[in-house]
Each structure stands twice: as C-alpha cells, then as structure tokens.
Design a protein around this motif. Structure first.
Motif, PDB file in Angstrom:
ATOM      1  N   PRO A 177      18.351  31.443 -12.690  1.00 10.27           N
ATOM      2  CA  PRO A 177      16.957  30.715 -11.996  1.00 10.27           C
ATOM      3  C   PRO A 177      17.653  30.339 -10.664  1.00 10.27           C
ATOM      4  N   ASP A 178      16.529  30.539  -9.914  1.00  7.94           N
ATOM      5  CA  ASP A 178      16.683  30.271  -8.364  1.00  7.94           C
ATOM      6  C   ASP A 178      16.251  28.570  -8.240  1.00  7.94           C
ATOM      7  N   ILE A 179      16.907  27.958  -8.939  1.00  9.16           N
ATOM      8  CA  ILE A 179      16.962  26.393  -9.057  1.00  9.16           C
ATOM      9  C   ILE A 179      18.024  25.589  -8.257  1.00  9.16           C
ATOM     10  N   THR A 194       8.605  25.170  -4.024  1.00 10.38           N
ATOM     11  CA  THR A 194       8.024  25.974  -3.159  1.00 10.38           C
ATOM     12  C   THR A 194       6.800  27.070  -3.797  1.00 10.38           C
ATOM     13  N   CYS A 195       6.452  26.609  -4.827  1.00 14.85           N
ATOM     14  CA  CYS A 195       5.136  27.442  -5.507  1.00 14.85           C
ATOM     15  C   CYS A 195       4.462  26.587  -6.496  1.00 14.85           C
ATOM     16  N   SER A 196       3.354  27.133  -6.982  1.00 11.68           N
ATOM     17  CA  SER A 196       2.652  26.153  -8.031  1.00 11.68           C
ATOM     18  C   SER A 196       3.359  26.402  -9.159  1.00 11.68           C
ATOM     19  N   LEU A 197       3.612  24.984 -10.108  1.00  4.73           N
ATOM     20  CA  LEU A 197       4.400  25.272 -11.280  1.00  4.73           C
ATOM     21  C   LEU A 197       3.408  25.136 -12.449  1.00  4.73           C
ATOM     22  N   THR A 198       3.363  26.259 -13.395  1.00  8.96           N
ATOM     23  CA  THR A 198       2.464  26.118 -14.460  1.00  8.96           C
ATOM     24  C   THR A 198       3.268  26.046 -15.871  1.00  8.96           C
ATOM     25  N   VAL A 222      16.239  18.333  -7.084  1.00  3.47           N
ATOM     26  CA  VAL A 222      15.949  19.563  -7.610  1.00  3.47           C
ATOM     27  C   VAL A 222      14.790  20.169  -6.956  1.00  3.47           C
ATOM     28  N   LEU A 223      14.967  21.520  -6.646  1.00  2.56           N
ATOM     29  CA  LEU A 223      13.910  22.378  -6.013  1.00  2.56           C
ATOM     30  C   LEU A 223      13.853  23.684  -6.715  1.00  2.56           C
ATOM     31  N   PHE A 224      12.464  23.644  -7.297  1.00  2.00           N
ATOM     32  CA  PHE A 224      11.990  25.272  -7.924  1.00  2.00           C
ATOM     33  C   PHE A 224      11.575  26.139  -6.737  1.00  2.00           C
ATOM     34  N   ARG A 225      12.279  27.189  -6.819  1.00  2.00           N
ATOM     35  CA  ARG A 225      12.015  28.314  -5.623  1.00  2.00           C
ATOM     36  C   ARG A 225      10.656  29.176  -6.684  1.00  2.00           C
ATOM     37  N   GLU A 226      10.889  29.044  -7.756  1.00  2.00           N
ATOM     38  CA  GLU A 226       9.636  30.056  -8.654  1.00  2.00           C
ATOM     39  C   GLU A 226       9.276  29.127  -9.687  1.00  2.00           C
ATOM     40  N   ASP A 227       8.337  29.977 -10.490  1.00  2.00           N
ATOM     41  CA  ASP A 227       7.661  29.072 -11.390  1.00  2.00           C
ATOM     42  C   ASP A 227       8.395  29.325 -12.905  1.00  2.00           C
ATOM     43  N   TYR A 228       9.485  28.493 -12.942  1.00  2.00           N
ATOM     44  CA  TYR A 228      10.289  28.494 -14.080  1.00  2.00           C
ATOM     45  C   TYR A 228      10.003  27.492 -15.333  1.00  2.00           C
ATOM     46  N   THR A 229      10.507  27.575 -16.327  1.00  2.00           N
ATOM     47  CA  THR A 229      10.301  26.995 -17.570  1.00  2.00           C
ATOM     48  C   THR A 229      11.348  25.916 -17.839  1.00  2.00           C
ATOM     49  N   VAL A 230      11.035  24.865 -18.779  1.00  2.00           N
ATOM     50  CA  VAL A 230      11.953  23.950 -19.200  1.00  2.00           C
ATOM     51  C   VAL A 230      13.067  24.385 -19.562  1.00  2.00           C
ATOM     52  N   ASP A 232      14.903  27.184 -18.498  1.00  2.00           N
ATOM     53  CA  ASP A 232      15.336  27.526 -17.130  1.00  2.00           C
ATOM     54  C   ASP A 232      16.296  26.129 -16.459  1.00  2.00           C
ATOM     55  N   LEU A 233      15.602  25.045 -16.557  1.00  2.00           N
ATOM     56  CA  LEU A 233      15.973  23.755 -15.872  1.00  2.00           C
ATOM     57  C   LEU A 233      17.146  23.589 -16.786  1.00  2.00           C
ATOM     58  N   ILE A 234      16.904  23.425 -18.080  1.00  2.00           N
ATOM     59  CA  ILE A 234      18.150  22.934 -18.917  1.00  2.00           C
ATOM     60  C   ILE A 234      19.382  23.682 -18.847  1.00  2.00           C
ATOM     61  N   ASP A 235      19.244  25.310 -18.836  1.00  2.00           N
ATOM     62  CA  ASP A 235      20.155  26.175 -18.373  1.00  2.00           C
ATOM     63  C   ASP A 235      21.000  25.632 -16.834  1.00  2.00           C
ATOM     64  N   VAL A 236      20.169  25.441 -16.031  1.00  2.00           N
ATOM     65  CA  VAL A 236      20.817  24.946 -14.698  1.00  2.00           C
ATOM     66  C   VAL A 236      21.569  23.567 -14.696  1.00  2.00           C
ATOM     67  N   ILE A 237      21.002  22.776 -15.615  1.00  2.00           N
ATOM     68  CA  ILE A 237      21.718  21.514 -15.846  1.00  2.00           C
ATOM     69  C   ILE A 237      23.094  21.531 -16.531  1.00  2.00           C
ATOM     70  N   GLU A 238      22.964  22.300 -17.622  1.00  2.00           N
ATOM     71  CA  GLU A 238      23.996  22.352 -18.451  1.00  2.00           C
ATOM     72  C   GLU A 238      25.280  23.331 -17.410  1.00  2.00           C
ATOM     73  N   GLY A 239      24.681  24.194 -16.858  1.00  2.00           N
ATOM     74  CA  GLY A 239      25.834  24.812 -16.002  1.00  2.00           C
ATOM     75  C   GLY A 239      26.735  25.759 -16.431  1.00  2.00           C
ATOM     76  N   ASN A 240      26.523  25.999 -17.999  1.00  2.00           N
ATOM     77  CA  ASN A 240      27.825  26.815 -18.590  1.00  2.00           C
ATOM     78  C   ASN A 240      27.082  28.173 -19.188  1.00  2.00           C
ATOM     79  N   ARG A 241      25.861  28.684 -18.746  1.00  2.00           N
ATOM     80  CA  ARG A 241      25.180  29.660 -19.267  1.00  2.00           C
ATOM     81  C   ARG A 241      26.081  31.002 -18.637  1.00  2.00           C
TER      82      ARG A 241
END
Length: 410
Positions: A177-179, A194-198, A222-230, A232-241
């Motif tokens: 994810p580009d987060i 940078t985009c609308s989040l749905t 935290v900066l979302f560059r695309e419309d990602y899900t929860v 994806d955010l957890i994967d970035v926080i964990e950092g071990n994916r």
C-alpha cells in the motif's frame, strides 16, 4: 488462541457498513497483534521451536517456493523440471523437510524449494507456531501453489491456502500500500489523504486514530495516496508483511474433461499441467520467468564486444530494473564513481544512448558503464572523505604488519 477465536467470532457476527467500519478496524487490529505475538518465538528460546528447521542457503538469481497440500505433486514437479530427486509416494507427507533444486531458464539459475505439505489451521496451531517462520516462503521471489485439479472443486484448497498465508502475513499478488506512516514523539495524530476515502467509514480520521490507539500509538503522521482499506492500514502499521507474486498450478489435468481444464485455465494467475503426461511444463516455466520479473543485462567494455556468456540478472521485485541496480550488482564501488552509461537495446530510442542511473532497462539490453575521470572524482563532494578513509585503512594495515613483525622478532 481462545482470544483469537473470540475476535474472529465477533467479526463474523458484525454487519459490515459505514457505521461499523471503526469497530471492525479495531477488532482486526487486535487480531493482527495477537497473531503476531503467536508467531513470535517464546521468551528464552532461540526461535527454533525445538525442531531442525527448513533453512536453506540461497543460490542462483531467484527463488521459487512450492507450497500445497500433501500429495498434490510438488515433489513430482521438482523432479520433472530440475535435476533433484525428491522422494515421491502414494501416501501423504512423503516430504518432511525442505528439498532444494536448481533450474536453468534463459541462462538464469533459479532455486526451487519443495516445502512440506501444509495442513489447514497450521497458521494458528500451537505446535506449528514456533516453526512456521522457518518454512514460510518469505524469502521467495515467487510462490507456486500446486493444486489437485481433480479434487479442487470439492476441496477448495486454493482458498484455504490463501487464507492460511494471509493469516501468516504473506500477501499474494498484491502491491504494498502506498501509505506514508511515521511515528513521532509529539504532535498527536496527523492524518491526510490525496483522494476521497470510501473504505474507512463516515469519519476516516476517527477510524485511523482509534486503530493507532489500539497499538498505543498517539503521535504519528499518516498519508493515504489511494483509497485503501482498514486491512491495508494495519499491514503498514505492523510492518512485517511480505508481498509476493503467486502462480496457481493445477496438476493432474489428464483426469479432467476439456471443458473442466478450460475453466481452470481461464482463472487469474493460473496454469494447468500434468506432470504424469508431461503436459504444459514448458509454458509453466515461461510463466514462472515472467512472474518473477527477471531480465538479463549484458555488460560491455570499451572497444570490446559484449560478454554474452554471463548476464547480470535483475529483478523488478528486489532492487528494480534500473542502471543503478545493474551497477550495484556488478560492484558497489562502481556506483560511487559512476559518470554515465551507454545502452544498446529495446529500452533506448537509438543505439547507443547515453543514460543515467534512473534509466529503466529491458531484457537483453547491453550496458557499458563509464566511470568518472580522476579530475571529476577530485571535484566530487565526498572525495575528501574517501581519501581520509583510504589513508586510515592504510595506516591501520601498517600498524598491524608492524605488530606482527615485532611479535615474530620477540
């Protein structure tokens, strides 16, 4: 494990809509933290879990991991495409350890690993938790999931194995994810997009803040560059994916009808083969090469023909396909004295073309790297630091030789 089951049960009972997005995100964050703790070795242990492990030294220009349920043809596939003889039999769990083999494709040596059969629930089984990190294909450039085509419709092994690997932190055929995420010492939670989040509910800021609060993170950007899900955010926080390409290989198609084979072959990221009748193995190897993102680069010295015997192999999944990656593969010191490169091949508009480090190369390009002259090196900003480092290394070597000489005389 009981807590994990309780959270999974609550997730299955919770309706998914914008009003429950924050609650679901907090539950998924708790689930991810508990699974990470379960996968970690116990305190006081060395991470081996009491077993010998399946560690295998890397070799070649790429690594492919064969995974699947027992008795689907992993060992037979390894024997068919490599020079390795892995034991095969009509009973399950014939392979009890990792069997490596080597295969040469397009003048490139690729290592293939035959991993023991995976059973459903191995990702959360207590007995397997300590050993799982040793056989997970985290170091592989490509995962080949071998499936029994004759029984796949009833067993659904593809979905089961995908869920197991998802639970273990391996993301198949997904991009990272580009987060942008960075922890801070102060300042609170600063969220932007940078985009609308749905996919983050009615209040994305509150959702992100609550998820970070579950990790005891109260200061971060935290900066979302695309419309990602929860997730994806957890994967970035964990950092071990681990994000890896996967090719689904359906074996034993000689037992199916043409219509059934055609249906399996049209599935995304899928290849149909028959090891017993040697069907479609060449196409499988070509797809494997394409999915690994490998290219061959031939080097050339000044006023000499290119060396077509030993190509430099680059991977889009590792260090990229740029001139910088090619120079770094040849020598790290070459990057410090790099001036420009001359490239012949499909990646250029004319031959030769003078390019820089960021130029994207293509398969079978010829590269000639031109180094800086001594005058150019002296004008570099880090030239003085390099001279000082060299002088220190020479002085250290002289002191060592002097001590050896004095000790020999005494």
């Amino acid at each position: 494990q009981e807590r994990i089951k309780d959270i999974e049960l609550e997730l299955s009972r919770t309706q998914k809509n914008k009003a429950t997005t924050t609650h679901i995100g907090m539950l998924k964050g708790q689930l991810a933290r508990l699974r990470t703790q379960l996968m970690m070795p116990a305190p006081g242990s060395e991470g081996g879990g009491g077993g010998g492990g399946f560690a295998v030294a890397k070799s070649g220009d790429g690594r492919v991991a064969l995974i699947g349920f027992p008795s689907v043809g992993k060992s037979s596939l390894l024997n068919a495409v490599t020079d390795t003889n892995s034991e095969t039999a009509a009973y399950e769990f014939t392979t009890l350890t990792c069997i490596p083999g080597n295969i040469v494709i397009n003048d490139t040596k690729i290592q293939m690993l035959d991993l023991p059969g995976i059973i459903e629930g191995a990702s959360v089984a207590k007995a397997e938790a300590a050993k799982s990190s040793q056989w997970l294909p985290r170091s592989a450039d490509l995962v080949m999931m071998v499936l029994d085509a004759a029984r796949e419709q009833n067993n659904q092994h593809r979905d089961i194995l995908s869920r197991e690997l998802e639970t273990m932190g391996i993301r198949l055929n997904k991009r990272k994810p580009d987060i942008y995420y960075k922890r801070k010492a102060t300042g609170g939670i600063k969220f932007n997009a940078t985009c609308s989040l749905t996919n983050l509910g009615d209040n994305p800021v509150d959702t992100v803040t609550r998820i970070l609060g579950g990790y005891r993170i109260h200061n971060a950007e935290v900066l979302f560059r695309e419309d990602y899900t929860v997730d994806d955010l957890i994967d970035v926080i964990e950092g071990n994916r681990k994000y890896v390409r996967c090719l689904y290989v359906y074996n034993k198609i000689d037992t199916l009808s043409i219509e059934e084979v055609d249906e399996l072959a049209r599935k995304p990221d899928s290849v149909v083969i028959s090891i017993y009748m040697q069907l479609n193995l060449d196409y499988l190897l070509q797809r494997m090469w394409d999915y690994m993102g490998l290219i061959r680069i031939y080097t050339k010295r000044r006023a000499q023909p290119p060396d077509l015997t030993a190509p430099v192999v680059l991977s889009s999944e590792r260090h990229g396909l740029t001139v910088e990656a090619a120079a770094g593969s040849i020598s790290k010191e070459l990057l410090s004295i790099f001036n420009f490169a001359l490239v012949w091949g499909r990646s250029t508009k004319f031959n030769p073309q003078r390019v820089g480090l960021t130029h994207q190369l293509m398969d079978e390009d010829v590269v000639q790297i031109v180094a800086k002259t001594l005058v150019q090196q002296k004008h570099s900003k880090d030239y003085r630091a390099k001279v000082d480092s060299y002088n220190l290394a020479v002085a250290k070597e002289r002191r060592r030789k002097r001590k050896v000489k004095e000790g020999w005389k005494s």
